[in-house]
Scaffold this motif. Structure first.
Motif, PDB file in Angstrom:
ATOM      1  N   GLU A  34      -1.906   3.004  -2.544  1.00 46.46           N
ATOM      2  CA  GLU A  34      -2.472   4.344  -2.442  1.00 46.46           C
ATOM      3  C   GLU A  34      -1.816   5.069  -1.276  1.00 46.46           C
ATOM      4  OE1 GLU A  34      -6.689   4.410  -2.316  1.00 46.46           O
ATOM      5  OE2 GLU A  34      -6.939   3.142  -4.087  1.00 46.46           O
ATOM      6  N   VAL A  35      -1.533   6.341  -1.498  1.00 39.11           N
ATOM      7  CA  VAL A  35      -0.886   7.160  -0.484  1.00 39.11           C
ATOM      8  C   VAL A  35      -1.950   7.843   0.367  1.00 39.11           C
ATOM      9  CG1 VAL A  35       0.689   9.078  -0.063  1.00 39.11           C
ATOM     10  CG2 VAL A  35       1.073   7.551  -2.017  1.00 39.11           C
ATOM     11  N   ASN A  36      -1.915   7.589   1.675  1.00 38.42           N
ATOM     12  CA  ASN A  36      -2.781   8.274   2.625  1.00 38.42           C
ATOM     13  C   ASN A  36      -1.963   9.327   3.370  1.00 38.42           C
ATOM     14  OD1 ASN A  36      -4.980   6.377   2.060  1.00 38.42           O
ATOM     15  ND2 ASN A  36      -3.703   4.911   3.160  1.00 38.42           N
ATOM     16  N   PHE A  37      -2.620  10.058   4.249  1.00 39.16           N
ATOM     17  CA  PHE A  37      -1.916  11.117   4.980  1.00 39.16           C
ATOM     18  C   PHE A  37      -0.791  10.543   5.831  1.00 39.16           C
ATOM     19  CE2 PHE A  37      -1.404  13.709   8.830  1.00 39.16           C
ATOM     20  CZ  PHE A  37      -0.994  14.900   8.250  1.00 39.16           C
ATOM     21  N   ASP A  38      -1.043   9.419   6.486  1.00 39.54           N
ATOM     22  CA  ASP A  38      -0.044   8.870   7.401  1.00 39.54           C
ATOM     23  C   ASP A  38       0.176   7.374   7.184  1.00 39.54           C
ATOM     24  OD1 ASP A  38       1.855   9.160   9.384  1.00 39.54           O
ATOM     25  OD2 ASP A  38       0.459   8.638  10.995  1.00 39.54           O
ATOM     26  N   SER A  39      -0.035   6.917   5.961  1.00 38.74           N
ATOM     27  CA  SER A  39       0.170   5.493   5.682  1.00 38.74           C
ATOM     28  C   SER A  39       0.142   5.250   4.168  1.00 38.74           C
ATOM     29  CB  SER A  39      -0.921   4.644   6.349  1.00 38.74           C
ATOM     30  OG  SER A  39      -2.187   4.902   5.743  1.00 38.74           O
ATOM     31  N   LEU A  40       0.550   4.070   3.809  1.00 41.72           N
ATOM     32  CA  LEU A  40       0.366   3.556   2.453  1.00 41.72           C
ATOM     33  C   LEU A  40      -0.502   2.317   2.561  1.00 41.72           C
ATOM     34  CD1 LEU A  40       4.043   3.693   1.102  1.00 41.72           C
ATOM     35  CD2 LEU A  40       2.202   5.266   0.526  1.00 41.72           C
ATOM     36  N   THR A  41      -1.555   2.261   1.776  1.00 43.20           N
ATOM     37  CA  THR A  41      -2.405   1.073   1.765  1.00 43.20           C
ATOM     38  C   THR A  41      -2.478   0.540   0.341  1.00 43.20           C
ATOM     39  OG1 THR A  41      -4.365   2.463   1.469  1.00 43.20           O
ATOM     40  CG2 THR A  41      -3.811   1.820   3.720  1.00 43.20           C
ATOM     41  N   GLY A  42      -2.647  -0.740   0.234  1.00 47.58           N
ATOM     42  CA  GLY A  42      -2.711  -1.316  -1.107  1.00 47.58           C
ATOM     43  C   GLY A  42      -3.136  -2.757  -1.102  1.00 47.58           C
ATOM     44  N   THR A  43      -3.154  -3.328  -2.290  1.00 43.16           N
ATOM     45  CA  THR A  43      -3.575  -4.713  -2.471  1.00 43.16           C
ATOM     46  C   THR A  43      -2.634  -5.412  -3.444  1.00 43.16           C
ATOM     47  OG1 THR A  43      -5.087  -4.064  -4.266  1.00 43.16           O
ATOM     48  CG2 THR A  43      -6.008  -4.212  -2.040  1.00 43.16           C
ATOM     49  N   PHE A  44      -2.600  -6.716  -3.330  1.00 38.65           N
ATOM     50  CA  PHE A  44      -1.890  -7.559  -4.288  1.00 38.65           C
ATOM     51  C   PHE A  44      -2.896  -8.508  -4.932  1.00 38.65           C
ATOM     52  CE2 PHE A  44       1.832  -6.369  -1.810  1.00 38.65           C
ATOM     53  CZ  PHE A  44       2.804  -6.245  -2.794  1.00 38.65           C
ATOM     54  N   PHE A  45      -2.815  -8.595  -6.244  1.00 35.00           N
ATOM     55  CA  PHE A  45      -3.581  -9.576  -7.018  1.00 35.00           C
ATOM     56  C   PHE A  45      -2.545 -10.354  -7.823  1.00 35.00           C
ATOM     57  CE2 PHE A  45      -6.024 -11.170 -10.591  1.00 35.00           C
ATOM     58  CZ  PHE A  45      -7.227 -11.535 -10.020  1.00 35.00           C
ATOM     59  N   VAL A  46      -2.155 -11.516  -7.311  1.00 37.63           N
ATOM     60  CA  VAL A  46      -0.987 -12.231  -7.829  1.00 37.63           C
ATOM     61  C   VAL A  46      -1.430 -13.533  -8.499  1.00 37.63           C
ATOM     62  CG1 VAL A  46       1.243 -13.257  -7.259  1.00 37.63           C
ATOM     63  CG2 VAL A  46       0.414 -11.276  -5.968  1.00 37.63           C
ATOM     64  N   PRO A  47      -1.265 -13.660  -9.817  1.00 35.86           N
ATOM     65  CA  PRO A  47      -1.610 -14.926 -10.483  1.00 35.86           C
ATOM     66  C   PRO A  47      -0.736 -16.072  -9.965  1.00 35.86           C
ATOM     67  CG  PRO A  47      -1.258 -13.151 -12.074  1.00 35.86           C
ATOM     68  CD  PRO A  47      -0.765 -12.648 -10.766  1.00 35.86           C
ATOM     69  N   SER A  48      -1.364 -17.206  -9.734  1.00 37.12           N
ATOM     70  CA  SER A  48      -0.596 -18.390  -9.351  1.00 37.12           C
ATOM     71  C   SER A  48       0.262 -18.834 -10.523  1.00 37.12           C
ATOM     72  CB  SER A  48      -1.548 -19.522  -8.948  1.00 37.12           C
ATOM     73  OG  SER A  48      -0.843 -20.751  -8.822  1.00 37.12           O
ATOM     74  N   ARG A  49       1.520 -19.094 -10.273  1.00 36.33           N
ATOM     75  CA  ARG A  49       2.401 -19.502 -11.367  1.00 36.33           C
ATOM     76  C   ARG A  49       2.125 -20.924 -11.822  1.00 36.33           C
ATOM     77  NH1 ARG A  49       2.591 -14.512 -10.383  1.00 36.33           N
ATOM     78  NH2 ARG A  49       4.509 -13.351 -10.831  1.00 36.33           N
ATOM     79  N   ARG A  50       1.366 -21.679 -11.060  1.00 37.23           N
ATOM     80  CA  ARG A  50       0.994 -23.038 -11.475  1.00 37.23           C
ATOM     81  C   ARG A  50      -0.206 -23.031 -12.411  1.00 37.23           C
ATOM     82  NH1 ARG A  50       1.500 -26.507  -5.795  1.00 37.23           N
ATOM     83  NH2 ARG A  50       3.747 -26.150  -5.485  1.00 37.23           N
ATOM     84  N   ASN A  51      -1.061 -22.042 -12.271  1.00 38.39           N
ATOM     85  CA  ASN A  51      -2.233 -21.934 -13.140  1.00 38.39           C
ATOM     86  C   ASN A  51      -2.563 -20.454 -13.269  1.00 38.39           C
ATOM     87  OD1 ASN A  51      -4.639 -22.112 -14.509  1.00 38.39           O
ATOM     88  ND2 ASN A  51      -5.411 -23.827 -13.317  1.00 38.39           N
ATOM     89  N   ILE A  52      -1.886 -19.789 -14.192  1.00 39.54           N
ATOM     90  CA  ILE A  52      -1.870 -18.331 -14.232  1.00 39.54           C
ATOM     91  C   ILE A  52      -3.243 -17.739 -14.507  1.00 39.54           C
ATOM     92  CG2 ILE A  52      -0.959 -16.355 -15.529  1.00 39.54           C
ATOM     93  CD1 ILE A  52       1.648 -17.960 -15.828  1.00 39.54           C
ATOM     94  N   THR A  53      -3.984 -18.316 -15.434  1.00 43.63           N
ATOM     95  CA  THR A  53      -5.257 -17.704 -15.830  1.00 43.63           C
ATOM     96  C   THR A  53      -6.419 -18.072 -14.917  1.00 43.63           C
ATOM     97  OG1 THR A  53      -5.669 -19.553 -17.344  1.00 43.63           O
ATOM     98  CG2 THR A  53      -4.585 -17.608 -18.258  1.00 43.63           C
TER      99      THR A  53
END
Length: 305
Positions: free
Chosen positions: A59-78
């Motif tokens: 997300e774009v803020n006035f003076d920064s970018l903030t965000g999140t990662f939701f990364v599936p594990s490649r060993r057990n994706i689901t």
């Protein structure tokens, strides 16, 4: 952990990061971030939290970018996923990571990467590349596994279990969603609305988007492959059932005239001359055999057998 982006990621102290001489990479736990957030002088319009992360976004803020990662594990994706947040401005990037996975990734980049032109954009590109570094091999593994299952279906659909196909399809579905979100994130970074990145360096984000698009196309092809195998399985089962029904129809058709003969001469009326003939029994046997042989030849000619 604190790093300066030089020709390599160079571990340093918090004081060196705040001097502002070099762009930085910082990895903090949520507790550390709560204590040190004010020292980074980053304009954040929303609370950066790792408590409720469900997708990958920026997300774009006035003076920064903030965000999140939701990364599936490649060993057990689901079943398993890694969740962490980040904050970016022109000075560097801060990861807020409760799991420790980002710390391992950044240390790996520090060991293996050396840059002629060090910059924040190149670090972000290498970090995003590291997230998907194993995915092509995973896709190739799925493709080979699906080929084996497809051959098994063609050989003997009855003894083929489709559970593994459904598992692969579920994994691919989750990866497709993940790829689409990473593409959106890359496009937001490439847009560079706050001019945190040098225009000549936004090409790194375009390279990442192109690679993600190819991975997404591969995932879509594998999804279609799972659908084809499912349809092939049902087709093979229908063919087997049709063969059984054809065989039953043939047997029924052969025995219908024989049943008629048995019923006809089983009536035992008084004036049925065949019942008194010494040739009656052999004639019935001969007629029955002729009916059976004639029917088999007819069905063979029609390729019903």
């Amino acid at each position: 952990m604190y790093y300066l982006i030089k020709q390599v990621l160079e571990e340093c102290s918090a004081e060196e990061v705040h001097k502002g001489e070099w762009q930085y990479v910082v990895v903090l736990s949520p507790e550390e971030w709560a204590k040190e957030q004010s020292s980074f002088d980053i304009g954040i319009e929303m609370d950066v939290s790792t408590a409720d992360i469900h997708n990958t976004k920026v997300e774009v803020n006035f003076d920064s970018l903030t965000g999140t990662f939701f990364v599936p594990s490649r060993r057990n994706i689901t079943e398993v996923s890694y969740k962490y947040a980040f904050v970016i401005d022109e000075k560097g990037i801060v990861f807020i990571d409760p799991s420790g996975v980002v710390d391992r990734m950044v240390k790996r980049i520090a060991r293996r990467k050396k840059w002629k032109i060090p910059c924040l954009e190149r670090f972000i590109y290498d970090f995003l590349e590291l997230i998907i570094s194993r995915d092509l091999r995973i896709m190739e593994g799925y493709d080979k596994e699906l080929d084996v299952i497809e051959d098994s279906v063609l050989d003997d659909a009855k003894n083929t279990e489709l559970e593994r196909v459904y598992e692969i399809r579920s994994d691919i579905r989750d990866l497709r969603v993940h790829y689409e979100q990473l593409i959106d994130l890359g496009q937001e970074l490439e847009e560079n609305e706050n001019n945190f990145f040098k225009n000549e360096n936004t090409r790194y984000f375009r390279l990442f988007i192109d690679r993600m698009s190819r991975l997404l196309d591969t995932a879509n092809s594998l999804r279609d492959h799972t659908v084809q195998i499912r349809d092939l399985y049902h087709s093979q089962m229908e063919i087997k059932q049709n063969r059984i029904m054809t065989l039953l129809t043939v047997v029924t058709t052969i025995f219908m005239p024989l049943t008629l003969i048995v019923g006809w001469y089983g009536m035992n009326f008084k004036y049925m001359p065949e019942l008194q003939s010494k040739w009656g029994y052999p004639i019935v046997i001969a007629v029955s055999l002729a009916i059976i042989i004639g029917s088999l030849l007819f069905f063979k000619k029609k390729k019903w057998l």
